[in-house]
Write a protein that holds these residues in place. Structure first.
Motif, PDB file in Angstrom:
ATOM      1  N   LEU A 215      -7.471  12.977  22.967  1.00 21.97           N
ATOM      2  CA  LEU A 215      -8.193  13.720  22.044  1.00 21.97           C
ATOM      3  C   LEU A 215      -9.026  12.645  21.172  1.00 21.97           C
ATOM      4  CD1 LEU A 215      -6.385  16.985  21.109  1.00 21.97           C
ATOM      5  CD2 LEU A 215      -8.395  16.914  22.530  1.00 21.97           C
TER       6      LEU A 215
ATOM      7  N   GLU B  73     -14.867  16.446  25.132  1.00 17.64           N
ATOM      8  CA  GLU B  73     -13.885  16.627  24.006  1.00 17.64           C
ATOM      9  C   GLU B  73     -13.636  18.180  24.058  1.00 17.64           C
ATOM     10  OE1 GLU B  73     -13.500  15.544  19.519  1.00 17.64           O
ATOM     11  OE2 GLU B  73     -15.461  16.473  20.043  1.00 17.64           O
ATOM     12  N   HIS B  74     -14.685  19.037  24.248  1.00 22.65           N
ATOM     13  CA  HIS B  74     -14.618  20.487  24.247  1.00 22.65           C
ATOM     14  C   HIS B  74     -13.622  21.163  25.605  1.00 22.65           C
ATOM     15  CE1 HIS B  74     -17.929  21.893  21.384  1.00 22.65           C
ATOM     16  NE2 HIS B  74     -17.773  20.746  21.032  1.00 22.65           N
TER      17      HIS B  74
ATOM     18  N   SER C 145     -10.238  19.982  24.681  1.00 25.65           N
ATOM     19  CA  SER C 145      -9.632  20.867  23.545  1.00 25.65           C
ATOM     20  C   SER C 145      -9.322  22.229  23.762  1.00 25.65           C
ATOM     21  CB  SER C 145     -10.518  20.828  22.504  1.00 25.65           C
ATOM     22  OG  SER C 145     -10.829  19.415  21.803  1.00 25.65           O
ATOM     23  N   TRP C 146     -10.117  22.921  24.660  1.00 28.48           N
ATOM     24  CA  TRP C 146      -9.912  24.187  25.080  1.00 28.48           C
ATOM     25  C   TRP C 146      -8.712  24.356  26.097  1.00 28.48           C
ATOM     26  CZ3 TRP C 146     -10.830  29.165  24.422  1.00 28.48           C
ATOM     27  CH2 TRP C 146     -10.315  30.019  25.385  1.00 28.48           C
TER      28      TRP C 146
ATOM     29  N   SER D  84      -5.347  24.092  24.037  1.00 30.96           N
ATOM     30  CA  SER D  84      -5.234  25.146  23.521  1.00 30.96           C
ATOM     31  C   SER D  84      -4.607  26.263  24.244  1.00 30.96           C
ATOM     32  CB  SER D  84      -6.363  25.595  22.722  1.00 30.96           C
ATOM     33  OG  SER D  84      -6.275  26.835  22.089  1.00 30.96           O
TER      34      SER D  84
ATOM     35  N   HIS E  21     -11.207  23.112  12.721  1.00 31.34           N
ATOM     36  CA  HIS E  21     -10.386  22.431  13.595  1.00 31.34           C
ATOM     37  C   HIS E  21      -8.886  22.965  13.606  1.00 31.34           C
ATOM     38  CE1 HIS E  21     -13.972  19.942  12.984  1.00 31.34           C
ATOM     39  NE2 HIS E  21     -13.776  19.632  14.191  1.00 31.34           N
TER      40      HIS E  21
ATOM     41  N   LEU F 130      -6.661  22.924  16.240  1.00 36.09           N
ATOM     42  CA  LEU F 130      -5.846  22.262  17.310  1.00 36.09           C
ATOM     43  C   LEU F 130      -4.368  21.540  16.798  1.00 36.09           C
ATOM     44  CD1 LEU F 130      -5.773  22.645  20.350  1.00 36.09           C
ATOM     45  CD2 LEU F 130      -6.878  20.437  20.498  1.00 36.09           C
TER      46      LEU F 130
END
Length: 326
Positions: free
Chosen positions: A160, A178-179, A182-183, A186, A216, A218
């Motif tokens: 990340l 990155e999106h 991250s998704w 999660s 943020h 995460l």
């Protein structure tokens, strides 16, 4: 001296399909599919064993991964990878070439990782290719093999951070990497840990929330998963949680600990600390207060943090366990 003993068979060398998939950041099923469809599998099959990938086989896969990450269709990428392998063979350099040659497959598109675990490198490569299935498979395997804390600190978080650095140095490019990563991190944490029920008795809930205006969440989700993994009751309130709502939640839940995460210094940090610490819960005559802990770099310059600052997942868990014991 003559002997009737048969010579030992040479040891099997090379890497298994699972090890190669982890190294390159693709699902093992993807490698098998590529082998069936595009004949990009191992050049040598050893009877009676699983597939073993030699350095030249892995080099072809690296080239195919590099091309597909740039949007080249798989069939075309496979032809190009075989053509490059043929040119290398004609030049007499393929046989002695190492599997990775000390370079990062993917060329300039690769994320700036530095020295990391092979699983982290594979995760980053899958994210750059926007291969969601491979990312999920690698995340599941990392958590299964190493547990939440080690998977986060040694595999997930470095990937990340590298995605964030790549985005920062390339303008608006790589934000999709990155999106997506991250998704999927999660969603993987929730899928794996939400079904688990707390098993530790005699512990009041731990409340987790992001500071107001902090989006943020995460790292806080990783803490949530690690606490659930340890059988602790947790209530997560997520990103940008207003101070008034946090105070009300503490009053209604009566938690043992409250952890507030902040990537950047919270606005009115002193007032936020005072408001949470001032909440008393329970029946009249026997009311209690919760212990407030601060997590994230945003609290480092806030005087009230002090010894209550959580600076990392592993050390933060140790501090939480200590406070619960106290």
């Amino acid at each position: 001296m003559k002997t009737d003993e048969q010579p030992l068979s040479p040891p099997v060398v090379g890497m298994s399909t699972g090890a190669v998939a982890q190294r390159l950041g693709v699902a093992a099923g993807t490698l098998r599919s590529w082998e069936r469809r595009y004949a990009i599998g191992p050049a040598v099959h050893i009877a009676g064993t699983h597939r073993r990938w030699m350095p030249q086989d892995i080099a072809r896969l690296e080239e195919m991964c590099r091309l597909t990450a740039q949007g080249v269709p798989p069939a075309e990428a496979a032809r190009a990878a075989w053509a490059k392998a043929a040119r290398t063979f004609e030049e007499g350099t393929e046989e002695d070439a190492p599997a990775t040659g000390g370079r990062t497959p993917g060329g300039p598109a690769a994320l700036p990782l530095g020295p990391v675990r092979a699983e982290c490198r594979g995760l980053a490569r899958a994210a750059v290719r926007l291969d969601g299935d491979a990312v999920e498979a690698l995340l599941d395997r990392a958590i299964e093999d190493h547990g939440c804390v080690a998977a986060w600190e040694e595999i997930i978080a470095p990937a990340l951070h590298a995605a964030g650095r790549k985005w920062a140095s390339a303008g608006e490019r790589y934000i999709e990497v990155e999106h997506l990563l991250s998704w999927l991190v999660s969603s993987t944490l929730r899928r794996r840990y939400e079904p688990r029920l707390p098993t530790r008795d005699g512990v009041r809930p731990i409340v987790l929330a992001c500071a107001p205006e902090e989006l943020h969440s995460l790292p806080l989700e990783a803490l949530w998963a690690a606490l659930v993994e340890r059988g602790l009751p947790v209530k997560m309130f997520g990103p940008a949680f207003p101070a008034e709502a946090l105070v009300e939640a503490v009053r209604r839940v009566g938690p043992s600990l409250v952890v507030v995460w902040a990537q950047a210094r919270p606005a009115a940090a002193t007032e936020l600390v005072g408001a949470v610490e001032g909440v008393r819960w329970g029946v009249r005559g026997a009311r209690s207060r919760s212990t407030l802990l601060m997590a994230g770099p945003g609290w480092s310059s806030v005087p009230q943090a002090g010894s209550r600052l959580l600076t990392g997942l592993r050390s933060g868990l140790a501090l939480i366990e200590q406070r619960l014991a106290d």
